[in-house]
Write a protein that holds these residues in place. Structure first.
Motif, PDB file in Angstrom:
ATOM      1  N   UNK A  55       9.883  11.634  -8.701  1.00 20.27           N
ATOM      2  CA  UNK A  55      10.201  10.206  -8.802  1.00 20.27           C
ATOM      3  C   UNK A  55      10.474   9.585  -7.440  1.00 20.27           C
ATOM      4  N   UNK A  56      11.083  10.312  -6.524  1.00 19.04           N
ATOM      5  CA  UNK A  56      11.401   9.761  -5.207  1.00 19.04           C
ATOM      6  C   UNK A  56      10.159   9.411  -4.410  1.00 19.04           C
ATOM      7  N   UNK A  57       9.063  10.088  -4.669  1.00 20.51           N
ATOM      8  CA  UNK A  57       7.842   9.849  -3.904  1.00 20.51           C
ATOM      9  C   UNK A  57       6.913   8.821  -4.530  1.00 20.51           C
ATOM     10  N   UNK A  58       7.292   8.264  -5.675  1.00 24.22           N
ATOM     11  CA  UNK A  58       6.439   7.284  -6.354  1.00 24.22           C
ATOM     12  C   UNK A  58       6.182   6.056  -5.484  1.00 24.22           C
ATOM     13  N   UNK A  59       7.102   5.733  -4.599  1.00 26.12           N
ATOM     14  CA  UNK A  59       6.947   4.556  -3.741  1.00 26.12           C
ATOM     15  C   UNK A  59       5.718   4.673  -2.836  1.00 26.12           C
ATOM     16  N   UNK A  60       5.308   5.892  -2.522  1.00 23.14           N
ATOM     17  CA  UNK A  60       4.175   6.112  -1.629  1.00 23.14           C
ATOM     18  C   UNK A  60       2.831   5.963  -2.323  1.00 23.14           C
ATOM     19  N   UNK A  61       2.807   5.875  -3.633  1.00 24.31           N
ATOM     20  CA  UNK A  61       1.547   5.792  -4.359  1.00 24.31           C
ATOM     21  C   UNK A  61       0.773   4.514  -4.055  1.00 24.31           C
ATOM     22  N   UNK A  62       1.472   3.417  -3.719  1.00 25.98           N
ATOM     23  CA  UNK A  62       0.809   2.140  -3.500  1.00 25.98           C
ATOM     24  C   UNK A  62       0.569   1.825  -2.029  1.00 25.98           C
ATOM     25  N   UNK A  63       0.852   2.746  -1.138  1.00 27.78           N
ATOM     26  CA  UNK A  63       0.632   2.510   0.275  1.00 27.78           C
ATOM     27  C   UNK A  63      -0.861   2.568   0.556  1.00 27.78           C
ATOM     28  N   UNK A  64      -1.421   1.529   1.215  1.00 26.75           N
ATOM     29  CA  UNK A  64      -2.854   1.538   1.496  1.00 26.75           C
ATOM     30  C   UNK A  64      -3.207   2.607   2.537  1.00 26.75           C
ATOM     31  N   UNK A  65      -4.398   3.154   2.384  1.00 30.20           N
ATOM     32  CA  UNK A  65      -4.872   4.152   3.339  1.00 30.20           C
ATOM     33  C   UNK A  65      -5.276   3.442   4.625  1.00 30.20           C
ATOM     34  N   UNK A  66      -5.126   4.139   5.700  1.00 27.40           N
ATOM     35  CA  UNK A  66      -5.490   3.547   7.003  1.00 27.40           C
ATOM     36  C   UNK A  66      -6.907   3.905   7.346  1.00 27.40           C
TER      37      UNK A  66
END
Length: 66
Positions: A55-66
């Motif tokens: 659950x703590x890493x769910x925030x990273x799911x929406x980060x756009x790829x560079x």
């Protein structure tokens, strides 16, 4: 006499079609062993990835790829 030499001695007098079957079977055994190694690697990776699925890493799911 080594085991490989014993196999050779048994296979030598066989007809060509039977020798082909022995070869096919030996290649099958080799492939099965290689597949087992690959499966073990996949299982090891999948268990390691479970640590990243939380659950703590769910925030990273929406980060756009560079």
């Amino acid at each position: 006499m080594s085991l490989a030499e014993q196999v050779y001695q048994v296979v030598m007098p066989l007809p060509e079609s039977m020798v082909q079957e022995v070869l096919d079977f030996a290649l099958f055994l080799r492939q099965r062993e290689e597949n087992a190694d690959w499966l073990n690697l996949q299982l090891a990776q999948s268990s390691a990835l479970k640590d990243w699925d939380n659950q703590d890493d769910e925030i990273w799911n929406d980060v756009p790829a560079i």
